[in-house]
Design a protein around this motif. Structure first.
Motif, PDB file in Angstrom:
ATOM      1  N   ARG A  54      -8.795  -1.300  -2.987  1.00  0.00           N
ATOM      2  CA  ARG A  54      -8.633  -2.597  -3.646  1.00  0.00           C
ATOM      3  C   ARG A  54      -8.385  -3.637  -2.557  1.00  0.00           C
ATOM      4  N   ASP A  55      -9.248  -4.627  -2.501  1.00  0.00           N
ATOM      5  CA  ASP A  55      -9.110  -5.694  -1.507  1.00  0.00           C
ATOM      6  C   ASP A  55      -8.967  -5.133  -0.091  1.00  0.00           C
ATOM      7  N   PRO A  84       0.288   1.404  -2.447  1.00  0.00           N
ATOM      8  CA  PRO A  84      -0.342   1.645  -1.153  1.00  0.00           C
ATOM      9  C   PRO A  84      -0.251   3.120  -0.750  1.00  0.00           C
ATOM     10  N   ALA A  85      -1.355   3.650  -0.241  1.00  0.00           N
ATOM     11  CA  ALA A  85      -1.407   5.063   0.145  1.00  0.00           C
ATOM     12  C   ALA A  85      -0.349   5.406   1.190  1.00  0.00           C
TER      13      ALA A  85
END
Length: 192
Positions: A54-55, A84-85
């Motif tokens: 995403r983005d 966030p990963a």
């Protein structure tokens, strides 16, 4: 609800669950994960799906275990939060890690800025078992999808704990429908 008499011995302990950064994991779908960051803290009892971008940022969809089992049962949609990963760690069994004794506080100290390793402890050494997820040695292998629904009790000189499959445990919480419980030898259970 009887105890399986064919497996009365105690096997070696199950492996510890070691947190691995989600960005290094190959398949996240349905994995148990830890969410958190240094300086903030850590959340368990979450499930992940495969990452999305995403983005320009790698994000991991997360849902609670309760929502995961609700979706598995087909009892409604589960809505994931995208995180966030870099804040997600997959719990992976690490063979040969065994189980230390719960003992002294000094043996349990860890780095608060890293997700903790979840070591299994023999259920016989852990108080307050009701609701805990356990490794269960059954049919010659460990399963990690059971919850305790009783404290320890005695049957004909053997110590046991009543357990249910985790999916049924979450369904019970959601619907009030009693799960099918089974009695397990306490030496076949390790807490997570």
């Amino acid at each position: 609800m009887g105890v399986d008499d064919s497996a009365a011995g105690a096997p070696e302990p199950p492996p510890a669950l070691v947190p691995v950064p989600a960005a290094r994991a190959i398949d996240l779908h349905s994995s148990r994960v830890v969410l958190g960051a240094a300086g903030s803290g850590w959340q368990f009892d979450l499930r992940a799906d495969d990452p999305v971008t995403r983005d320009g940022m790698l994000m991991v969809p997360l849902i609670t275990e309760a929502d995961y089992y609700r979706a598995v049962d087909g009892d409604g949609d589960a809505y994931a939060s995208l995180v966030p990963a870099g804040d997600v760690y997959v719990q992976r069994p690490e063979p040969g890690t065994g189980s230390p004794r719960p003992g002294y506080l000094i043996e349990r100290l860890c780095d608060p800025d890293a997700p903790p390793v979840r070591r299994p402890y023999p259920a016989s050494e852990v108080p307050h078992l009701v609701g805990r997820r356990v490794w269960f040695w059954t049919d010659g292998l460990f399963r990690d999808d059971f919850r305790c629904v009783s404290e320890a009790f005695e049957i004909d000189g053997d110590f046991c704990v009543r357990v249910v499959e985790e999916r049924a445990w979450y369904r019970w919480r959601r619907t009030g429908l009693f799960p099918k419980a089974q009695d397990a030898y306490i030496q076949h259970l390790w807490t997570q």
